[in-house]
Design a protein around this motif. Structure first.
Motif, PDB file in Angstrom:
ATOM      1  N   ILE A 180      -8.699  61.537  15.444  1.00 24.29           N
ATOM      2  CA  ILE A 180      -8.760  61.911  16.850  1.00 24.29           C
ATOM      3  C   ILE A 180      -9.645  60.890  17.548  1.00 24.29           C
ATOM      4  N   ILE A 181      -9.082  60.143  18.494  1.00 24.93           N
ATOM      5  CA  ILE A 181      -9.799  59.010  19.087  1.00 24.93           C
ATOM      6  C   ILE A 181     -10.079  59.217  20.574  1.00 24.93           C
ATOM      7  N   GLY A 182      -9.877  60.433  21.068  1.00 26.79           N
ATOM      8  CA  GLY A 182     -10.190  60.687  22.466  1.00 26.79           C
ATOM      9  C   GLY A 182      -9.571  61.975  22.950  1.00 26.79           C
ATOM     10  N   TYR A 183      -9.746  62.222  24.230  1.00 30.97           N
ATOM     11  CA  TYR A 183      -9.153  63.387  24.879  1.00 30.97           C
ATOM     12  C   TYR A 183      -9.017  63.100  26.365  1.00 30.97           C
ATOM     13  N   GLY A 184      -8.181  63.890  27.030  1.00 32.31           N
ATOM     14  CA  GLY A 184      -7.988  63.683  28.457  1.00 32.31           C
ATOM     15  C   GLY A 184      -7.043  64.702  29.047  1.00 32.31           C
ATOM     16  N   GLU A 185      -6.448  64.342  30.171  1.00 31.06           N
ATOM     17  CA  GLU A 185      -5.552  65.234  30.886  1.00 31.06           C
ATOM     18  C   GLU A 185      -4.494  64.388  31.584  1.00 31.06           C
ATOM     19  N   THR A 186      -3.240  64.812  31.521  1.00 33.83           N
ATOM     20  CA  THR A 186      -2.163  64.073  32.171  1.00 33.83           C
ATOM     21  C   THR A 186      -2.181  64.326  33.683  1.00 33.83           C
ATOM     22  N   ILE A 187      -1.366  63.571  34.415  1.00 38.33           N
ATOM     23  CA  ILE A 187      -1.274  63.766  35.867  1.00 38.33           C
ATOM     24  C   ILE A 187      -0.680  65.127  36.205  1.00 38.33           C
ATOM     25  N   PHE A 188      -0.072  65.774  35.203  1.00 38.80           N
ATOM     26  CA  PHE A 188       0.500  67.106  35.403  1.00 38.80           C
ATOM     27  C   PHE A 188      -0.474  68.213  35.008  1.00 38.80           C
ATOM     28  N   GLY A 189      -1.702  67.835  34.647  1.00 41.82           N
ATOM     29  CA  GLY A 189      -2.707  68.823  34.292  1.00 41.82           C
ATOM     30  C   GLY A 189      -2.661  69.279  32.854  1.00 41.82           C
ATOM     31  N   GLU A 190      -1.914  68.591  32.007  1.00 38.01           N
ATOM     32  CA  GLU A 190      -1.838  68.953  30.590  1.00 38.01           C
ATOM     33  C   GLU A 190      -3.001  68.306  29.837  1.00 38.01           C
ATOM     34  N   LYS A 191      -3.842  69.126  29.231  1.00 30.97           N
ATOM     35  CA  LYS A 191      -4.953  68.609  28.458  1.00 30.97           C
ATOM     36  C   LYS A 191      -4.467  68.185  27.073  1.00 30.97           C
ATOM     37  N   PHE A 192      -5.004  67.090  26.562  1.00 31.05           N
ATOM     38  CA  PHE A 192      -4.521  66.577  25.280  1.00 31.05           C
ATOM     39  C   PHE A 192      -5.651  65.963  24.470  1.00 31.05           C
ATOM     40  N   TRP A 193      -5.405  65.910  23.157  1.00 33.44           N
ATOM     41  CA  TRP A 193      -6.185  65.088  22.230  1.00 33.44           C
ATOM     42  C   TRP A 193      -5.416  63.790  22.012  1.00 33.44           C
ATOM     43  N   LEU A 194      -6.108  62.673  22.049  1.00 30.28           N
ATOM     44  CA  LEU A 194      -5.494  61.384  21.756  1.00 30.28           C
ATOM     45  C   LEU A 194      -5.648  61.122  20.261  1.00 30.28           C
ATOM     46  N   VAL A 195      -4.527  60.908  19.587  1.00 32.38           N
ATOM     47  CA  VAL A 195      -4.513  60.888  18.122  1.00 32.38           C
ATOM     48  C   VAL A 195      -3.886  59.604  17.600  1.00 32.38           C
TER      49      VAL A 195
END
Length: 340
Positions: free
Chosen positions: A235-250
């Protein structure tokens, strides 16, 4: 920096399981040492600030609103493991690469093949294994060689008895059964190795779903222990898309692209059980010459593995992720052992 440490410790107490494991104390300690997210804003030689888009502003939870350690420069490119079920070695290697970057400010590509060949009694090469056993091996061996000196070939071979420059680590920590609040605190401080349960949707995503946020069953720790199909990732990060979807960057070791896994979706343990089994590395020691030794050379006792055929064996696109291979008649796999 002391204020950041207190904030992280306070945030850790909000996650009961994290506090029970002393996670807050650990992160506060990292912050006090100058290894927290704010301390890294100006740590890249030759730059005046953190690389654009890699760390966001501090949010209400006293953590960055987004983190991308790949953009920061701490992560090597995705390498496809091919038909070798060595995801454990790729996750272990990527974790050490990141730890070395934060310690030395140099991003070095390390050798997965070194682990696949030499960690041969406690892990199973291209037939699956454990991140923890791989990290144990690197500690006992005194380091891991570079890719250029021990290149990847995608099959397990007799270990090359060579001595060359390598990267050391001092140890690691294992966290089990955390929630995603605690996982966010860990990832805000650096990449984290994880073991996830996988299904066909996960496997298909690696080849056709890049760019989308993938959600899945929140496998419990007990479910994951019973699963045939598990995958080691970073897991190398996290964030949120322009549509408001929260995610883990993997970062995985299939398909050549980074993945987006659903974050904070209300499921205990997270999508695919992403917060259930985690490892982080400690590194303070200097790098130097490393000699390749096998488990047998170091007097390590073997770990027993059985061969179980899988009902997925007729699906070629997931052959690499099936249950354990001991005889050549079993399907090649990437089974990750969940144990301390």
């Amino acid at each position: 920096m002391a204020a950041l440490g207190r904030s992280l410790a306070r945030a850790a107490r909000e996650g009961a399981k994290a506090a029970a494991l002393g996670l807050g104390r650990r992160i506060a300690h990292r912050a006090a040492e100058g290894r927290g997210p704010v301390a890294r804003f100006s740590t890249i030689p030759g730059t005046k600030a953190v690389p654009l888009g890699s760390i966001g502003p501090i949010g209400p939870d006293r953590l960055p609103v987004y983190v991308d350690w790949n953009k920061f420069g701490a992560v090597t490119p995705v390498q496809d493991q091919g038909n070798c079920g060595g995801c454990w070695a790729f996750s272990c290697t990527a974790l050490i690469e990141a730890a070395n970057f934060f310690s030395t400010k140099k991003l070095l590509k390390l050798s997965e093949q070194h682990l696949i060949d030499a960690n041969d009694l406690r892990n199973y090469g291209c037939d699956g294994g454990s991140i923890g056993e791989g990290l144990d091996y690197v500690v006992k061996n005194g380091g891991q060689l570079l890719e250029k000196d021990y290149p990847y070939v995608g099959v397990q071979c007799p270990a090359k008895r060579i001595t060359a420059f390598g990267v050391t680590i001092d140890g690691y920590e294992t966290f089990q059964g955390l929630n995603e609040i605690a996982l966010k605190m860990l990832v805000a401080s650096g990449p984290v190795a994880a073991t996830v349960g996988v299904d066909e949707s996960f496997l298909d995503y690696q080849y056709s779903g890049v760019g989308k946020v993938l959600d899945g069953h929140n496998y419990s720790l007990e479910e994951m222990r019973r699963l045939e199909n598990q995958l080691s990732i970073l897991i190398i990060g996290y964030g949120e898309t322009i549509f408001g979807e929260k995610f883990w960057l993997v970062k995985s070791s299939h398909g050549g692209e980074l993945m987006l896994i659903a974050r904070e979706n209300g499921k205990a343990g997270g999508a695919f059980g992403i917060a259930n089994h985690l490892r982080v590395v400690h590194k303070n020691s200097a790098n130097g010459l490393v000699t390749v030794k096998t488990d047998k050379d170091m007097g390590v006792s073997p770990r027993v593995q059985s061969c179980v055929k899988s009902h997925f064996s007729q699906l070629p696109f997931i052959e690499f992720l099936l249950s354990s291979l001991v005889s050549p008649h079993c399907v090649q796999s990437c089974v990750t052992a969940l144990h301390p």
